[in-house]
Design an enzyme around this catalytic site. Structure first.
Site, PDB file in Angstrom:
ATOM      1  N   GLY A   1       0.908  -1.121  -0.112  1.00  0.00           N
ATOM      2  CA  GLY A   1       0.082   0.007  -0.041  1.00  0.00           C
ATOM      3  C   GLY A   1       0.841   1.286   0.042  1.00  0.00           C
ATOM      4  O   GLY A   1       0.261   2.432   0.506  1.00  0.00           O
TER       5      GLY A   1
ATOM      6  N   MET B   1      -3.842  -6.808  -7.240  1.00  0.00           N
ATOM      7  CA  MET B   1      -3.420  -7.600  -8.144  1.00  0.00           C
ATOM      8  C   MET B   1      -4.363  -8.644  -8.894  1.00  0.00           C
ATOM      9  O   MET B   1      -4.032  -9.689  -9.042  1.00  0.00           O
ATOM     10  CB  MET B   1      -2.352  -8.273  -7.439  1.00  0.00           C
ATOM     11  CG  MET B   1      -1.222  -7.576  -6.701  1.00  0.00           C
ATOM     12  SD  MET B   1      -0.487  -6.369  -7.764  1.00  0.00           S
ATOM     13  CE  MET B   1       0.619  -7.527  -8.736  1.00  0.00           C
ATOM     14  N   ARG B   2      -5.433  -8.294  -8.902  1.00  0.00           N
ATOM     15  CA  ARG B   2      -6.457  -9.112  -9.686  1.00  0.00           C
ATOM     16  C   ARG B   2      -7.081  -8.296 -10.831  1.00  0.00           C
ATOM     17  O   ARG B   2      -7.394  -6.997 -10.943  1.00  0.00           O
ATOM     18  CB  ARG B   2      -7.641  -9.302  -8.654  1.00  0.00           C
ATOM     19  CG  ARG B   2      -7.756 -10.563  -8.212  1.00  0.00           C
ATOM     20  CD  ARG B   2      -8.546 -10.896  -7.161  1.00  0.00           C
ATOM     21  NE  ARG B   2      -7.777 -11.470  -6.208  1.00  0.00           N
ATOM     22  CZ  ARG B   2      -7.562 -12.788  -6.039  1.00  0.00           C
ATOM     23  NH1 ARG B   2      -8.072 -13.605  -7.034  1.00  0.00           N
ATOM     24  NH2 ARG B   2      -6.762 -13.184  -5.428  1.00  0.00           N
TER      25      ARG B   2
ATOM     26  N   LEU C   1     -10.153  -7.337 -12.789  1.00  0.00           N
ATOM     27  CA  LEU C   1     -11.607  -7.300 -12.570  1.00  0.00           C
ATOM     28  C   LEU C   1     -12.513  -7.572 -14.118  1.00  0.00           C
ATOM     29  O   LEU C   1     -12.018  -7.105 -14.964  1.00  0.00           O
ATOM     30  CB  LEU C   1     -12.061  -5.654 -12.122  1.00  0.00           C
ATOM     31  CG  LEU C   1     -11.293  -5.218 -11.002  1.00  0.00           C
ATOM     32  CD1 LEU C   1     -11.460  -3.685 -10.601  1.00  0.00           C
ATOM     33  CD2 LEU C   1     -12.276  -5.920  -9.641  1.00  0.00           C
TER      34      LEU C   1
ATOM     35  N   HIS D   1      -0.189   1.431 -13.359  1.00  0.00           N
ATOM     36  CA  HIS D   1       0.730   0.590 -13.771  1.00  0.00           C
ATOM     37  C   HIS D   1       2.279   0.466 -13.680  1.00  0.00           C
ATOM     38  O   HIS D   1       2.484   1.585 -14.303  1.00  0.00           O
ATOM     39  CB  HIS D   1       0.365   0.048 -15.175  1.00  0.00           C
ATOM     40  CG  HIS D   1       0.649  -1.274 -15.721  1.00  0.00           C
ATOM     41  ND1 HIS D   1       0.432  -2.744 -15.551  1.00  0.00           N
ATOM     42  CD2 HIS D   1       1.742  -1.442 -16.740  1.00  0.00           C
ATOM     43  CE1 HIS D   1       1.355  -3.584 -15.838  1.00  0.00           C
ATOM     44  NE2 HIS D   1       1.925  -2.975 -16.642  1.00  0.00           N
TER      45      HIS D   1
ATOM     46  N   ASP E   1     -10.745  -0.382 -18.763  1.00  0.00           N
ATOM     47  CA  ASP E   1     -11.721  -0.869 -19.404  1.00  0.00           C
ATOM     48  C   ASP E   1     -11.824  -2.461 -19.340  1.00  0.00           C
ATOM     49  O   ASP E   1     -11.244  -2.879 -18.392  1.00  0.00           O
ATOM     50  CB  ASP E   1     -11.556  -0.414 -20.843  1.00  0.00           C
ATOM     51  CG  ASP E   1     -10.198  -0.969 -21.550  1.00  0.00           C
ATOM     52  OD1 ASP E   1      -9.853  -1.815 -21.003  1.00  0.00           O
ATOM     53  OD2 ASP E   1     -10.039  -0.578 -22.662  1.00  0.00           O
ATOM     54  N   GLU E   2     -12.160  -2.942 -20.231  1.00  0.00           N
ATOM     55  CA  GLU E   2     -12.515  -4.447 -19.897  1.00  0.00           C
ATOM     56  C   GLU E   2     -11.193  -5.624 -20.337  1.00  0.00           C
ATOM     57  O   GLU E   2     -11.295  -6.416 -20.260  1.00  0.00           O
ATOM     58  CB  GLU E   2     -13.738  -5.009 -20.651  1.00  0.00           C
ATOM     59  CG  GLU E   2     -15.025  -4.283 -19.923  1.00  0.00           C
ATOM     60  CD  GLU E   2     -16.192  -4.746 -20.534  1.00  0.00           C
ATOM     61  OE1 GLU E   2     -16.338  -5.946 -20.819  1.00  0.00           O
ATOM     62  OE2 GLU E   2     -17.148  -4.021 -20.326  1.00  0.00           O
TER      63      GLU E   2
ATOM     64  N   ASP F   1      -4.968  -3.724 -18.701  1.00  0.00           N
ATOM     65  CA  ASP F   1      -4.191  -2.401 -18.688  1.00  0.00           C
ATOM     66  C   ASP F   1      -4.309  -1.936 -20.167  1.00  0.00           C
ATOM     67  O   ASP F   1      -3.082  -1.326 -20.540  1.00  0.00           O
ATOM     68  CB  ASP F   1      -2.727  -2.838 -18.360  1.00  0.00           C
ATOM     69  CG  ASP F   1      -2.600  -3.454 -17.172  1.00  0.00           C
ATOM     70  OD1 ASP F   1      -3.173  -3.018 -16.016  1.00  0.00           O
ATOM     71  OD2 ASP F   1      -1.505  -4.562 -16.878  1.00  0.00           O
TER      72      ASP F   1
ATOM     73  N   GLU G   1       5.753   6.713  -9.234  1.00  0.00           N
ATOM     74  CA  GLU G   1       4.223   6.431  -8.966  1.00  0.00           C
ATOM     75  C   GLU G   1       3.522   7.143  -7.898  1.00  0.00           C
ATOM     76  O   GLU G   1       2.636   7.726  -7.784  1.00  0.00           O
ATOM     77  CB  GLU G   1       4.264   4.735  -8.454  1.00  0.00           C
ATOM     78  CG  GLU G   1       4.645   3.821  -9.784  1.00  0.00           C
ATOM     79  CD  GLU G   1       4.372   2.431  -9.018  1.00  0.00           C
ATOM     80  OE1 GLU G   1       3.127   2.163  -8.571  1.00  0.00           O
ATOM     81  OE2 GLU G   1       5.290   1.515  -9.662  1.00  0.00           O
TER      82      GLU G   1
HETATM   83  C1  GRF Z   1       3.144  -0.754  -7.646  1.00  0.00           C
HETATM   84  O1  GRF Z   1       4.124  -1.072  -8.434  1.00  0.00           O
HETATM   85  C2  GRF Z   1       1.772  -0.605  -8.645  1.00  0.00           C
HETATM   86  O2  GRF Z   1       2.366  -0.132  -9.747  1.00  0.00           O
HETATM   87  C3  GRF Z   1       1.801  -2.157  -9.136  1.00  0.00           C
HETATM   88  O3  GRF Z   1       1.675  -2.971  -7.828  1.00  0.00           O
HETATM   89  C4  GRF Z   1       2.839  -2.275  -7.011  1.00  0.00           C
HETATM   90  C5  GRF Z   1       1.831  -1.832  -5.650  1.00  0.00           C
HETATM   91  O4  GRF Z   1       2.585  -1.426  -4.631  1.00  0.00           O
HETATM   92  N1  GRF Z   1       0.398  -2.363  -9.706  1.00  0.00           N
HETATM   93  P1  GRF Z   1       2.245  -0.587  -3.215  1.00  0.00           P
HETATM   94  O5  GRF Z   1       1.205  -1.708  -2.757  1.00  0.00           O
HETATM   95  O6  GRF Z   1       1.320   0.556  -3.614  1.00  0.00           O
HETATM   96  O7  GRF Z   1       3.402  -0.496  -2.602  1.00  0.00           O
END
Ligand code: GRF
Length: 209
Positions: free
Chosen positions: A14, A92-93, A95, A111, A143-144, A147, A176
């Protein structure tokens, strides 16, 4: 302007959620994370939310017979919190269409690659295996596809010859943590418009005039 309400979906540590919470705390984001949901009950992200007094729920797929029941439960909790946007932050799923069509709330994701390259899992590993000079991160609408939704904003980092998956991931992650709060700021200030795949950021349009 009304403060926007966000649901954040997570699976792990997180750090992106934390970056959003920090930006809100500093007053950079005029909106609130009002609920956090995880598909893993031991996700550290849930603790981060609870420390801030934000309702945090785990909804684990193993407790449901079918994916649509699991997703239905996520949707139910999200609806109860009356949100304007759903933010995937390390969720990590994938949808399904059931979820995506089941809500009128726009969904965003971050991403760790420069989309449309290196979609799906292990984007940083794919990046190193393929061999490119630059990578980065992308915030996009969902979208469906996996990524494949309209791209809102991207940040670029160099890729070095001696990079490992860890070193590249860390360099991307630092971006990010700036990019997602920046996009959320723009949403809160109503500066993002889109039609089909084309996303317009109103600030940039004005700057370029
Ligand atoms: C990040 O690199 C995000 O881009 C990817 O998973 C990671 C999550 O990191 N989808 P965190 O849980 O926000 O630390």
């Amino acid at each position: 302007m009304k403060r926007l309400r966000f649901a954040v979906l997570v699976s792990g540590r997180g750090s992106n959620l934390q970056a959003l919470l920090n930006a809100r705390e500093k007053g950079a984001i005029k909106g609130d994370v009002v609920v956090v949901l995880s598909d893993k009950k031991d996700a550290y992200a849930l603790e981060r939310a609870r420390k801030e007094g934000i309702p945090a729920f785990s909804v684990e797929p193993k407790d449901f017979c079918e994916k649509k029941d699991f997703e239905g439960e996520l949707l139910k909790i999200i609806e109860e919190h009356n949100v304007d946007y759903i933010l995937l932050a390390g969720f990590m799923r994938v949808l399904s269409s059931f979820f995506i069509r089941g809500t009128s709330v726009p969904i965003l994701n971050i991403h760790p690659s420069l989309l449309p390259s290196f979609t799906g899992l292990h984007a940083q590993r794919q990046t190193l295996e393929y061999g490119v000079r630059y990578s980065g991160c992308t915030v996009h609408f969902i979208d469906e596809g996996v990524d494949t939704g309209p791209i809102i904003q991207q940040a670029v980092v160099p890729v070095y010859a001696d990079d490992t998956e860890e070193s590249l991931s860390l360099r991307i992650l630092q971006e990010e943590h700036k990019l997602y709060p920046e996009v959320v700021r723009l949403l809160c200030e109503d500066k993002i418009r889109y039609e089909d795949r084309k996303v317009i950021i109103i600030e940039e349009e004005t700057e370029n005039e």
